[in-house]
Design a protein around this motif. Structure first.
Motif, mmCIF file in Angstrom:
data_model
loop_
_atom_site.group_PDB
_atom_site.id
_atom_site.type_symbol
_atom_site.label_atom_id
_atom_site.label_comp_id
_atom_site.label_asym_id
_atom_site.label_seq_id
_atom_site.Cartn_x
_atom_site.Cartn_y
_atom_site.Cartn_z
ATOM 1 N N GLU A 68 0.835 -1.203 0.000
ATOM 2 C CA GLU A 68 0.000 0.000 0.000
ATOM 3 C C GLU A 68 0.870 1.253 0.000
ATOM 4 O OE1 GLU A 68 -3.757 -1.989 2.448
ATOM 5 O OE2 GLU A 68 -2.255 -0.770 3.488
ATOM 6 N N ALA A 69 1.933 1.221 0.792
ATOM 7 C CA ALA A 69 2.843 2.370 0.854
ATOM 8 C C ALA A 69 3.545 2.586 -0.484
ATOM 9 C CB ALA A 69 3.871 2.167 1.966
ATOM 10 N N GLU A 70 3.987 1.511 -1.119
ATOM 11 C CA GLU A 70 4.656 1.618 -2.418
ATOM 12 C C GLU A 70 3.697 2.171 -3.472
ATOM 13 O OE1 GLU A 70 6.072 -2.322 -3.130
ATOM 14 O OE2 GLU A 70 7.944 -2.019 -2.034
ATOM 15 N N LEU A 71 2.444 1.713 -3.416
ATOM 16 C CA LEU A 71 1.446 2.182 -4.374
ATOM 17 C C LEU A 71 1.150 3.666 -4.164
ATOM 18 C CD1 LEU A 71 -0.679 1.734 -6.563
ATOM 19 C CD2 LEU A 71 -2.240 0.895 -4.787
ATOM 20 N N LEU A 72 0.979 4.079 -2.908
ATOM 21 C CA LEU A 72 0.704 5.480 -2.621
ATOM 22 C C LEU A 72 1.871 6.365 -3.058
ATOM 23 C CD1 LEU A 72 -1.038 7.706 -1.482
ATOM 24 C CD2 LEU A 72 -0.186 7.145 0.811
ATOM 25 N N LYS A 73 3.084 5.914 -2.812
ATOM 26 C CA LYS A 73 4.262 6.687 -3.233
ATOM 27 C C LYS A 73 4.306 6.818 -4.754
ATOM 28 C CE LYS A 73 9.288 7.066 -2.775
ATOM 29 N NZ LYS A 73 9.497 7.414 -4.181
ATOM 30 N N LEU A 74 3.987 5.733 -5.445
ATOM 31 C CA LEU A 74 3.976 5.771 -6.907
ATOM 32 C C LEU A 74 2.940 6.777 -7.405
ATOM 33 C CD1 LEU A 74 5.183 4.406 -9.472
ATOM 34 C CD2 LEU A 74 3.248 2.818 -9.385
ATOM 35 N N PHE A 75 1.757 6.776 -6.800
ATOM 36 C CA PHE A 75 0.727 7.752 -7.164
ATOM 37 C C PHE A 75 1.202 9.177 -6.912
ATOM 38 C CE2 PHE A 75 -2.963 4.572 -6.610
ATOM 39 C CZ PHE A 75 -3.097 4.440 -7.986
ATOM 40 N N LEU A 76 1.823 9.408 -5.767
ATOM 41 C CA LEU A 76 2.268 10.756 -5.419
ATOM 42 C C LEU A 76 3.391 11.239 -6.333
ATOM 43 C CD1 LEU A 76 2.138 10.396 -1.543
ATOM 44 C CD2 LEU A 76 0.757 11.970 -2.920
ATOM 45 N N ASP A 77 4.246 10.316 -6.752
ATOM 46 C CA ASP A 77 5.323 10.679 -7.678
ATOM 47 C C ASP A 77 4.781 11.004 -9.067
ATOM 48 O OD1 ASP A 77 7.366 10.481 -5.833
ATOM 49 O OD2 ASP A 77 7.799 8.376 -6.289
ATOM 50 N N SER A 109 -8.485 12.186 -4.938
ATOM 51 C CA SER A 109 -9.277 11.090 -5.484
ATOM 52 C C SER A 109 -8.387 10.157 -6.291
ATOM 53 C CB SER A 109 -10.401 11.626 -6.386
ATOM 54 O OG SER A 109 -9.855 12.259 -7.534
ATOM 55 N N ILE A 110 -8.822 8.903 -6.369
ATOM 56 C CA ILE A 110 -8.147 7.920 -7.232
ATOM 57 C C ILE A 110 -9.159 7.518 -8.292
ATOM 58 C CG2 ILE A 110 -6.917 5.722 -7.367
ATOM 59 C CD1 ILE A 110 -6.343 5.965 -4.376
ATOM 60 N N GLU A 111 -8.970 8.051 -9.488
ATOM 61 C CA GLU A 111 -9.931 7.859 -10.577
ATOM 62 C C GLU A 111 -9.562 6.625 -11.393
ATOM 63 O OE1 GLU A 111 -11.483 10.310 -14.544
ATOM 64 O OE2 GLU A 111 -9.930 11.154 -13.234
ATOM 65 N N ASN A 112 -10.560 5.768 -11.620
ATOM 66 C CA ASN A 112 -10.366 4.570 -12.435
ATOM 67 C C ASN A 112 -10.695 4.904 -13.888
ATOM 68 O OD1 ASN A 112 -10.178 2.056 -13.543
ATOM 69 N ND2 ASN A 112 -11.814 1.135 -12.340
ATOM 70 N N LEU A 113 -9.703 4.845 -14.762
ATOM 71 C CA LEU A 113 -9.901 5.094 -16.189
ATOM 72 C C LEU A 113 -10.030 3.743 -16.877
ATOM 73 C CD1 LEU A 113 -7.147 7.843 -16.500
ATOM 74 C CD2 LEU A 113 -9.598 8.177 -16.197
ATOM 75 N N HIS A 114 -11.258 3.343 -17.166
ATOM 76 C CA HIS A 114 -11.549 1.979 -17.632
ATOM 77 C C HIS A 114 -10.700 1.593 -18.848
ATOM 78 C CE1 HIS A 114 -13.814 -1.686 -18.037
ATOM 79 N NE2 HIS A 114 -14.049 -1.406 -19.307
ATOM 80 N N GLY A 115 -10.041 0.454 -18.714
ATOM 81 C CA GLY A 115 -9.218 -0.061 -19.812
ATOM 82 C C GLY A 115 -7.871 0.620 -19.960
ATOM 83 N N ILE A 116 -7.595 1.595 -19.110
ATOM 84 C CA ILE A 116 -6.334 2.331 -19.227
ATOM 85 C C ILE A 116 -5.520 2.238 -17.944
ATOM 86 C CG2 ILE A 116 -5.256 4.596 -19.642
ATOM 87 C CD1 ILE A 116 -7.811 5.378 -21.183
ATOM 88 N N GLY A 117 -6.076 2.764 -16.842
ATOM 89 C CA GLY A 117 -5.323 2.770 -15.596
ATOM 90 C C GLY A 117 -5.979 3.661 -14.571
ATOM 91 N N PHE A 118 -5.162 4.471 -13.877
ATOM 92 C CA PHE A 118 -5.665 5.285 -12.786
ATOM 93 C C PHE A 118 -5.019 6.671 -12.804
ATOM 94 C CE2 PHE A 118 -5.897 0.870 -11.562
ATOM 95 C CZ PHE A 118 -7.166 0.756 -11.028
ATOM 96 N N ARG A 119 -5.753 7.636 -12.230
ATOM 97 C CA ARG A 119 -5.194 8.964 -12.022
ATOM 98 C C ARG A 119 -5.384 9.339 -10.562
ATOM 99 N NH1 ARG A 119 -8.188 11.894 -15.140
ATOM 100 N NH2 ARG A 119 -6.833 12.142 -16.967
ATOM 101 N N PHE A 120 -4.276 9.640 -9.873
ATOM 102 C CA PHE A 120 -4.330 10.094 -8.489
ATOM 103 C C PHE A 120 -4.337 11.611 -8.531
ATOM 104 C CE2 PHE A 120 -2.563 11.433 -4.432
ATOM 105 C CZ PHE A 120 -3.168 10.592 -3.528
ATOM 106 N N SER A 121 -5.486 12.207 -8.195
ATOM 107 C CA SER A 121 -5.626 13.668 -8.253
ATOM 108 C C SER A 121 -5.530 14.233 -6.847
ATOM 109 C CB SER A 121 -6.973 14.048 -8.862
ATOM 110 O OG SER A 121 -7.063 13.561 -10.195
#
Length: 228
Positions: A160-169, A214-226
């Motif tokens: 979870e920490a690695e994922l959050l860091k990746l989003f923040l980066d 927010s963590i937006e799910n972009l269907h078929g593509i991925g995610f955007r951490f806003s």
């Protein structure tokens, strides 16, 4: 240059002999233990570059061993090798902090590839990196896997920490699903994708009350951490 050192815990002596022999032929130094307690004792006394653990072992099983190891070293790569095929067992292993989970019978070539990937990642992590981030009302300590402020502290798993860091980066940018999977696990197979969904759901719950995040799910593509 020194050989990389592997701690290998496996109670099946025949499998252990064959796996250890293959690893040593590929220039790895391998210390083998046939039970979890012996492996933990050696880990406490020596330094290792990679850990490979069976799950069903006497005295201390692989899950207990991995939890104990994570209390000592949060970074050393841990790979589970197990005949246990249930999804719940895989998720449990990954939530404990393991980096990968291979089901027996496994390919020695695949195991060697996993080890190589994790060793390369470990070498990259030697360079200094940002360790404290601002996330809404929280400070995020990437080294200790916690979100904290003056009033509370929220513990995260390593994944979870690695994922959050990746989003923040990569905040406010699109991260492709396969990019996230490869960054965190070195592979983008279906099972890891299901695990990713579990971790994202957990992060959403933790940050649900944070305005502008927010963590937006972009269907078929991925995610955007806003984050505003």
């Amino acid at each position: 240059m020194r050989n990389f050192k592997i701690l290998y815990a496996e109670d099946d002596e025949t499998l252990a002999f064959l796996t250890k022999d293959n690893l040593e032929q590929n220039n790895y130094e391998v210390i083998h233990c046939s039970d979890g307690k012996s492996a933990l004792k050696i880990f406490e006394e020596e330094e290792f570059d990679v850990c490979i653990f069976d799950i069903m072992m006497p005295k201390m099983d692989g899950f207990e061993l991995a939890e104990a190891v994570r209390k000592i070293d949060v970074d050393v790569p841990i790979i589970f090798l197990s005949a246990k095929t249930l999804k719940e067992d895989r998720i449990k292993g990954l939530r404990i902090g393991a980096d990968d989970y291979l089901v027996k019978p496994f390919s020695i070539e695949e195991l060697l590839l996993k080890i190589e990937i994790f060793l390369k990642r470990s070498q990259k992590n030697i360079t200094p990196a940002k360790t404290i981030y601002e996330v809404g009302k929280y400070h995020f300590d990437t080294k200790n896997f916690i979100l904290f402020n003056d009033e509370e502290k929220v513990g995260l798993t390593q994944r979870e920490a690695e994922l959050l860091k990746l989003f923040l980066d990569h905040k406010n940018s699109v991260l492709k699903r396969e990019q996230i999977l490869t960054s965190l696990w070195g592979t983008d197979d279906y099972f890891m994708g299901r695990s990713l969904d579990v971790f994202i759901s957990r992060l959403r719950k933790i940050l649900a009350n944070e305005e502008g995040i927010s963590i937006e799910n972009l269907h078929g593509i991925g995610f955007r951490f806003s984050i505003g």
